[in-house]
Design an enzyme around this catalytic site. Structure first.
Site, PDB file in Angstrom:
ATOM      1  N   LYS A  58       0.852  -1.187   0.000  1.00 31.54           N
ATOM      2  CA  LYS A  58       0.000   0.000   0.000  1.00 31.54           C
ATOM      3  C   LYS A  58       0.890   1.239   0.000  1.00 31.54           C
ATOM      4  O   LYS A  58       2.075   1.155   0.320  1.00 31.54           O
ATOM      5  CB  LYS A  58      -0.916   0.018   1.227  1.00 31.54           C
ATOM      6  CG  LYS A  58      -0.190  -0.139   2.563  1.00 31.54           C
ATOM      7  CD  LYS A  58      -1.183  -0.311   3.696  1.00 31.54           C
ATOM      8  CE  LYS A  58      -0.485  -0.651   5.009  1.00 31.54           C
ATOM      9  NZ  LYS A  58      -1.434  -0.838   6.114  1.00 31.54           N
ATOM     10  N   ARG A  66      -7.977   4.281   1.329  1.00 30.92           N
ATOM     11  CA  ARG A  66      -7.065   3.561   0.439  1.00 30.92           C
ATOM     12  C   ARG A  66      -7.712   2.296  -0.120  1.00 30.92           C
ATOM     13  O   ARG A  66      -7.490   1.931  -1.265  1.00 30.92           O
ATOM     14  CB  ARG A  66      -5.770   3.216   1.186  1.00 30.92           C
ATOM     15  CG  ARG A  66      -4.836   4.383   1.339  1.00 30.92           C
ATOM     16  CD  ARG A  66      -3.537   4.000   1.999  1.00 30.92           C
ATOM     17  NE  ARG A  66      -3.715   3.612   3.387  1.00 30.92           N
ATOM     18  CZ  ARG A  66      -2.718   3.372   4.217  1.00 30.92           C
ATOM     19  NH1 ARG A  66      -1.479   3.474   3.799  1.00 30.92           N
ATOM     20  NH2 ARG A  66      -2.949   3.028   5.466  1.00 30.92           N
ATOM     21  N   ARG A 118     -16.495  22.435 -18.494  1.00 32.27           N
ATOM     22  CA  ARG A 118     -15.654  23.022 -17.464  1.00 32.27           C
ATOM     23  C   ARG A 118     -15.356  24.481 -17.782  1.00 32.27           C
ATOM     24  O   ARG A 118     -15.203  24.861 -18.936  1.00 32.27           O
ATOM     25  CB  ARG A 118     -14.340  22.244 -17.351  1.00 32.27           C
ATOM     26  CG  ARG A 118     -13.390  22.792 -16.303  1.00 32.27           C
ATOM     27  CD  ARG A 118     -12.205  21.889 -16.080  1.00 32.27           C
ATOM     28  NE  ARG A 118     -11.255  22.497 -15.155  1.00 32.27           N
ATOM     29  CZ  ARG A 118     -10.191  21.885 -14.662  1.00 32.27           C
ATOM     30  NH1 ARG A 118      -9.948  20.636 -14.992  1.00 32.27           N
ATOM     31  NH2 ARG A 118      -9.374  22.502 -13.839  1.00 32.27           N
ATOM     32  N   HIS A 489     -27.829  26.803  -0.302  1.00 32.21           N
ATOM     33  CA  HIS A 489     -27.951  28.042   0.458  1.00 32.21           C
ATOM     34  C   HIS A 489     -28.877  27.862   1.653  1.00 32.21           C
ATOM     35  O   HIS A 489     -29.781  27.018   1.635  1.00 32.21           O
ATOM     36  CB  HIS A 489     -28.503  29.164  -0.440  1.00 32.21           C
ATOM     37  CG  HIS A 489     -27.560  29.577  -1.513  1.00 32.21           C
ATOM     38  ND1 HIS A 489     -27.972  30.054  -2.740  1.00 32.21           N
ATOM     39  CD2 HIS A 489     -26.207  29.573  -1.566  1.00 32.21           C
ATOM     40  CE1 HIS A 489     -26.929  30.338  -3.480  1.00 32.21           C
ATOM     41  NE2 HIS A 489     -25.841  30.039  -2.797  1.00 32.21           N
ATOM     42  N   ALA A 511     -47.376  36.451 -14.990  1.00 30.87           N
ATOM     43  CA  ALA A 511     -47.301  37.900 -14.809  1.00 30.87           C
ATOM     44  C   ALA A 511     -46.723  38.607 -16.027  1.00 30.87           C
ATOM     45  O   ALA A 511     -46.738  39.843 -16.087  1.00 30.87           O
ATOM     46  CB  ALA A 511     -46.465  38.223 -13.574  1.00 30.87           C
ATOM     47  N   GLY A 512     -46.197  37.864 -16.991  1.00 32.27           N
ATOM     48  CA  GLY A 512     -45.640  38.467 -18.187  1.00 32.27           C
ATOM     49  C   GLY A 512     -44.133  38.480 -18.238  1.00 32.27           C
ATOM     50  O   GLY A 512     -43.535  39.093 -19.124  1.00 32.27           O
TER      51      GLY A 512
END
Length: 830
Positions: A58, A66, A118, A489, A511-512
Site C-alpha cells: 500500500k 485507500r 468546465r 444556500h 405575470a408576463g
C-alpha cells in the site's frame, strides 16, 4: 493526529519507540520500502523474509479510503507485489482521470459515454487532459468549455440535443496582451461609445413606469469614480479589483484604503497596470474614514464572528452608502439587526454570504467575475445593456458568461447572497435597474425558497417594472424528492407550496415575465429578448474593439507555461517544499529512522553523500574535540568580551568566529592541502621537511605551545586510534606521522597537533571511504570544507562561553593596565 500527513511506517515506528507497553510481546512489524528506483535483488538481500511470507502492499502515507480507491493489495507473493506496483508506482494521475484509467474496462463493457463541461482558471488544460484520456483509453469523452451552456451536456447525454462534432475553441486562458510600448499609463477605452449612454431617439417602453418606491437609498451604487475601503487583509482580492480598474480604463484605483485591526498602520504594495503603487492599511475604521472622505463603499471580508460588529461600526459614518458583506454563517438575528439599521441609515447591503457584484467598466466587489482571463472572456471590461441579480455568487459568474455570449454584455450584476435574510432583495435591485437608463433588459436568477420572486410579479402587473424581465428559479428538481430538500444556500428550502421553484416560475410566467422551460434554455430566451430589443431600436450595439492591454502576473504566467526565468538561487542539498523536509534526497523521517546522527546529516548537507557509519562517527568526534580549548584562545576571548559588553548571542559568537584564520583554527585546511601536495608529488617526508625549512615556511598542523612528544595531546591520540582502527586506508596520516618523527627529533613540541591530524585524516576519509571520486575529494579540500569542521565545532564552545558569562553575570571587561606595555615615542623638542 499529525498536523501534516506522515508516512505510515514512520507513524508506527514512533508509536513503538515512544509509547511503552506492558505486554510480553510487542506487535513489531516487518516492512520494506519500495520506490521506482528500488534494486529488487538488493532488497531481497536486506529482507529475505519477503520470499517466505504473505505480503500487504500500500502507499506509505496516511491516506483516507485507500481500500475504496484500490490502493491496497492483500495476501500477495513478492511477484504479486511487483505486478500490483507496476501500473501504480510512480504514476501521478489524480481524481477523475485516475478513475477513468483504472476502470476503463467496466466503462467500455457498459458502453459509457462521458460528457465534460468546465470553466474557471486554466479550464482549457483540464479539458485537454480529459480529451487525451478519451483518446488513449478509447472511451468516448466529449469536452466543452465556456462556449457551451452549463447544463447543455445533460441534454446531449440524454439524446435531446445534438452533440457538436467540433465545439468552438475558446480563447486561451492566458488571453492577456502585454504592453509592448512600456507605457504605464491607463489603456484607452475599448469602445467608441458606451452602452450606458442614454439615446434621445430610443423607443419608448410600452408602459409608463410608476414613481419609484425606494426611499433614501441611491439607485446608482457604483460609478467610474467609486472609492472603497476593504476590511481585511485580502491582498489577492484587492489586486483583482485594481486589475479590473486598470482594464476598465479608470483614472484611479477603486480601493482607497484597507482596514486590518491586527497590525499597525502601514502601506501595502500592489500593481496598477505595470506600475507598483502603495495603498494605506489602517488599524481602525475611524482613521481610514477620516483620511478618505471620498469613500462611499465598504467591502467587508471580516469573518462571521466579527462581520456584524465591523458593519455596524461602518454604518455610523454617513459617507458610506453601500456595504458588501462576504462572510457566510452570520447568525440570522444579527443579520436582521444589520438590515434594520441599514434601512434607517439609507445604506444598501449586498450579502451576507455573497461574492458581491460587478458593474462593467466601473467597479467590482472583491473576487466577483473571477480572474482577468474570465473578465476578458465575459467582456466585463465595458458595459452592456443587460443587468442581472441572483442569489448565488457562483451562478452569477455563469450569468456573466451566458449574457456575454447572447447579448452585448452585462451592464451591472449583483449576487445578493444565499442566506435566509439578505441585506438587499431581488426587488430592490430590479427597481434600481428599472430606474437606470443604461439598463435595457433585466435577468433574475432565483431559487427555491422564499417569496421574493412574487414581488417581481406584482411589480410587472402593477406597471412598476416595464423593462423586459427574464427570470428562472432554480430547484425545480425538488419535486422529484419524496421529502423536503435543503439545497446549498441557507434560504434554499421550500417551507410551503408557494415557495417551490415550479410555483414561482409559473407565477412569473403568468405575470408576463419571460420564463424558459428549463435553465438549459435560459441563454436562448435572453438572446431572443435581446434581439427583439435590437430589432425595435431600443438597443443599438456599439462597435466592438479588441480588449485593452492587460498585464499578467508572473506567477500566473509561469503556471500556464508561457514564460521562463532563470532562478536567482540554485540549491541541491535541501528541499522544504513538500510534506516533509528533504536533505540531499533523503526525507527527514528517514534520517531519524536510520539514526544517522549529526555526522550523517553533515554528510548529506555538506557532501550530498550518505557516508559510511565510521565516517559519520569520525565527523562527530572531530566536532567534540574541537568544541572548545579554554577561554584564553582568541576566539573564546573575543566572545567573552562581547558577552560582558552586553551584546547578544549572535554578535558575541560572530566576534569569536571572525578570529578564525591561518593562525587560529584555519590550520585544518592548510595542513590538509600542504601534506596532500607533498604526498601526491612523491617526495619523501625528509625532503618535505627540508624543503619547507629552506623556503622559510611553517609546516601547518605541526607544533603545539604546551603539548609535546613527552606530554601528548589526548585528543590527537583518541582520533589517531579511531582512524587507524576504522578507516580502510590511511596513507596521508602515515605520511604525516613520519614527518612528525623528523620534526620531534629536532624539538619535542613539534608534534602533529589536532588540526593537522583532523586535516590529514579527513583527506584519507574522503579519498578512501568509497563515496567520492579523487576529483570530488580534492575539490572539497580546495573549497574549505575542513575549516567548516572547526567553525562548527568551535561554535559550540563559543556559545558555551557566552552563556557562562551571562549566567555568572559578569560586568563590562576592562583590561588591566599592568598587563599592557605602554611604549610611547620619546618627547622631541624643536
Amino acid at each position: 493526529m499529525s498536523a501534516k500527513a506522515i508516512s505510515e511506517q514512520t507513524g508506527k515506528e514512533l508509536l513503538y519507540k515512544y509509547i511503552c507497553t506492558t505486554s510480553a510481546i510487542q506487535n513489531r512489524f516487518k516492512y520494506a520500502r519500495v520506490t521506482p528506483d528500488t534494486d529488487w535483488a538488493r532488497l531481497l538481500q536486506d529482507h529475505p523474509w519477503l520470499l517466505s511470507q504473505s505480503l500487504v502492499v500500500k502507499p506509505d502515507q496516511l491516506i483516507k479510503r485507500r481500500g475504496k480507491l484500490g490502493l491496497i493489495g492483500v495476501n500477495l507473493t513478492l511477484d504479486g507485489v511487483k505486478s500490483w506496483l507496476k501500473p501504480r508506482l510512480g504514476q501521478e494521475a489524480t481524481g477523475i482521470v485516475r478513475a477513468i484509467r483504472d476502470y476503463q474496462g467496466p466503462l467500455k463493457e457498459h458502453e459509457v459515454t462521458i460528457f465534460v463541461r468546465r470553466g474557471g482558471p486554466n479550464y482549457q488544460e483540464g479539458l485537454r487532459v480529459m480529451g487525451e484520456v478519451g483518446k488513449t483509453t478509447g472511451i468516448p469523452i466529449h469536452v466543452f468549455g465556456t462556449e457551451t451552456h452549463m447544463t447543455a451536456i445533460v441534454g446531449m447525454a440524454l439524446g435531446h440535443r445534438p452533440i457538436p462534432n467540433q465545439p468552438p475553441t475558446a480563447a486561451h486562458t492566458a488571453n492577456f496582451l502585454l504592453n509592448a510600448s512600456g507605457s504605464t499609463s491607463t489603456p484607452a477605452p475599448s469602445r467608441t461609445a458606451s452602452f450606458s449612454e442614454s439615446r434621445t431617439d430610443e423607443v419608448a417602453p410600452a408602459k409608463k413606469a410608476k414613481p419609484a418606491m425606494l426611499q433614501g437609498k441611491s439607485a446608482t451604487l457604483f460609478s467610474r469614480h467609486t472609492k472603497a475601503i476593504v476590511w481585511g487583509m485580502q491582498t489577492r482580492a484587492v489586486q483583482g479589483m485594481l486589475d479590473f480598474d486598470y482594464v476598465c480604463s479608470r483614472d484611479e484605483p477603486s480601493v482607497a484604503a484597507m482596514v486590518y485591526p491586527f497590525t499597525g498602520d502601514h502601506k501595502q504594495k500592489f500593481y496598477w497596470g505595470h506600475k507598483e503603487i502603495l495603498i494605506p492599511v489602517f488599524k481602525n475604521m475611524a482613521d481610514a474614514m477620516k483620511k478618505h472622505p471620498e469613500v462611499d463603499v465598504l467591502i467587508n471580508f471580516a469573518s462571521l464572528r466579527s462581520a456584524y460588529d465591523s458593519t455596524m461600526e461602518t454604518m455610523n459614518y454617513a459617507q458610506i452608502r453601500t456595504i458588501a458583506i462576504i462572510a457566510e454563517g452570520i447568525p440570522e438575528a444579527l443579520t436582521r439587526k444589520l438590515i434594520k439599521k441599514a434601512d434607517q441609515k439609507g445604506v444598501t447591503i449586498i450579502g451576507p454570504a455573497t461574492v458581491g457584484g460587478i458593474k462593467p467598466g466601473c467597479f467590482k466587489i472583491g473576487n466577483t467575475g473571477g480572474m482577468l482571463d474570465n473578465i476578458l472572456a465575459s467582456k466585463l471590461y465595458r458595459p452592456g445593456s443587460v443587468a442581472y441579480v441572483s442569489r448565488s455568487g457562483g451562478m452569477s459568474n455563469e450569468l456573466n458568461n451566458i449574457i456575454s455570449r447572447t447579448t452585448d454584455g452585462v451592464y451591472e450584476g449583483v449576487a445578493i447572497g444565499g442566506d435566509r435574510y439578505p441585506g438587499s432583495t431581488f426587488m430592490d435591485h430590479v427597481l434600481r435597474y428599472q430606474d437606470t437608463a443604461g439598463v435595457k433588459m433585466i435577468v433574475v436568477l432565483g431559487e427555491i425558497g422564499g417569496t421574493e420572486e412574487y414581488k417581481i410579479c406584482r411589480g410587472v402587473t402593477e406597471g412598476r417594472i416595464t423593462k423586459p424581465v427574464v427570470c428562472w428559479c432554480i430547484g425545480t428538481c425538488a419535486a422529484m424528492f419524496s421529502s423536503e430538500v435543503q439545497f446549498g444556500h441557507a434560504g434554499a428550502c421550500a417551507n410551503q407550496a408557494s415557495e417551490t421553484a415550479v410555483a414561482k416560475n409559473q407565477a412569473l410566467k403568468e405575470a408576463g415575465v419571460f420564463v424558459p422551460r428549463s435553465f438549459d434554455e435560459l441563454g436562448e430566451i435572453i438572446q431572443s429578448v435581446y434581439e427583439d430589443l435590437v430589432a425595435r431600436g431600443v438597443i443599438v450595439p456599439a462597435q466592438e474593439v479588441p480588449p485593452p492591454t492587460v498585464p499578467m502576473d508572473y506567477s500566473w504566467a509561469r503556471e500556464l507555461g508561457l514564460i521562463r526565468k532563470p532562478a536567482s538561487f540554485m540549491t541541491s542539498i535541501c528541499d522544504e517544499r513538500g510534506q516533509e523536509l528533504i536533505y540531499a534526497g533523503m526525507p527527514i523521517t528517514e534520517v531519524f529512522k536510520e539514526e544517522m546522527g549529526i555526522g550523517g546529516v553533515l554528510g548529506l548537507l555538506w557532501f550530498q553523500k550518505r557516508l559510511p557509519k565510521y565516517s559519520c562517527q569520525f565527523i562527530e568526534m572531530c566536532l567534540m574535540v574541537t568544541a572548545d580549548h579554554g577561554p584564553a584562545v582568541s576566539g573564546a576571548h573575543n566572545t567573552i568580551i562581547c558577552a560582558r559588553a552586553g551584546k547578544d548571542l549572535v554578535s558575541s559568537l560572530t566576534s569569536g568566529l571572525l578570529t578564525i584564520g591561518d593562525r587560529f583554527g584555519g590550520a585544518l585546511d592548510a595542513a590538509a592541502k600542504m601534506f596532500s601536495k607533498a604526498f601526491d608529488s612523491g617526495i619523501i617526508p625528509m625532503e618535505f621537511v627540508n624543503k619547507m625549512k629552506k623556503e622559510g615556511k611553517l609546516i601547518m598542523g605541526i607544533g603545539h605551545r604546551v603539548k609535546s612528544i613527552n606530554n601528548p595531546d589526548m585528543r590527537v591520540q583518541i582520533l589517531k586510534d579511531y582512524v587507524r582502527q576504522h578507516f580502510p586506508a590511511t596513507p596521508l596520516l602515515d605520511y604525516a606521522l613520519e614527518v612528525e618523527k623528523i620534526t620531534t627529533s629536532k624539538k619535542p613540541n613539534l608534534i602533529l597537533n589536532v588540526d593537522g591530524l583532523i586535516g590529514v585524516a579527513f583527506v584519507d576519509m574522503l579519498r578512501h571511504c568509497g563515496s567520492f571520486t579523487r576529483e570530488e575529494a580534492d575539490e572539497y579540500i580546495d573549497i574549505g570544507a575542513l575549516n567548516g569542521i572547526f567553525v562548527l565545532g568551535r561554535s559550540m564552545g563559543f556559545i558555551g562561553h557566552y552563556l557562562d558569562q551571562k549566567r555568572l553575570k559578569q560586568g563590562l571587561y576592562r583590561h588591566p593596565w599592568d598587563d599592557i606595555s605602554y611604549v610611547l615615542p620619546e618627547h622631541m623638542s624643536m
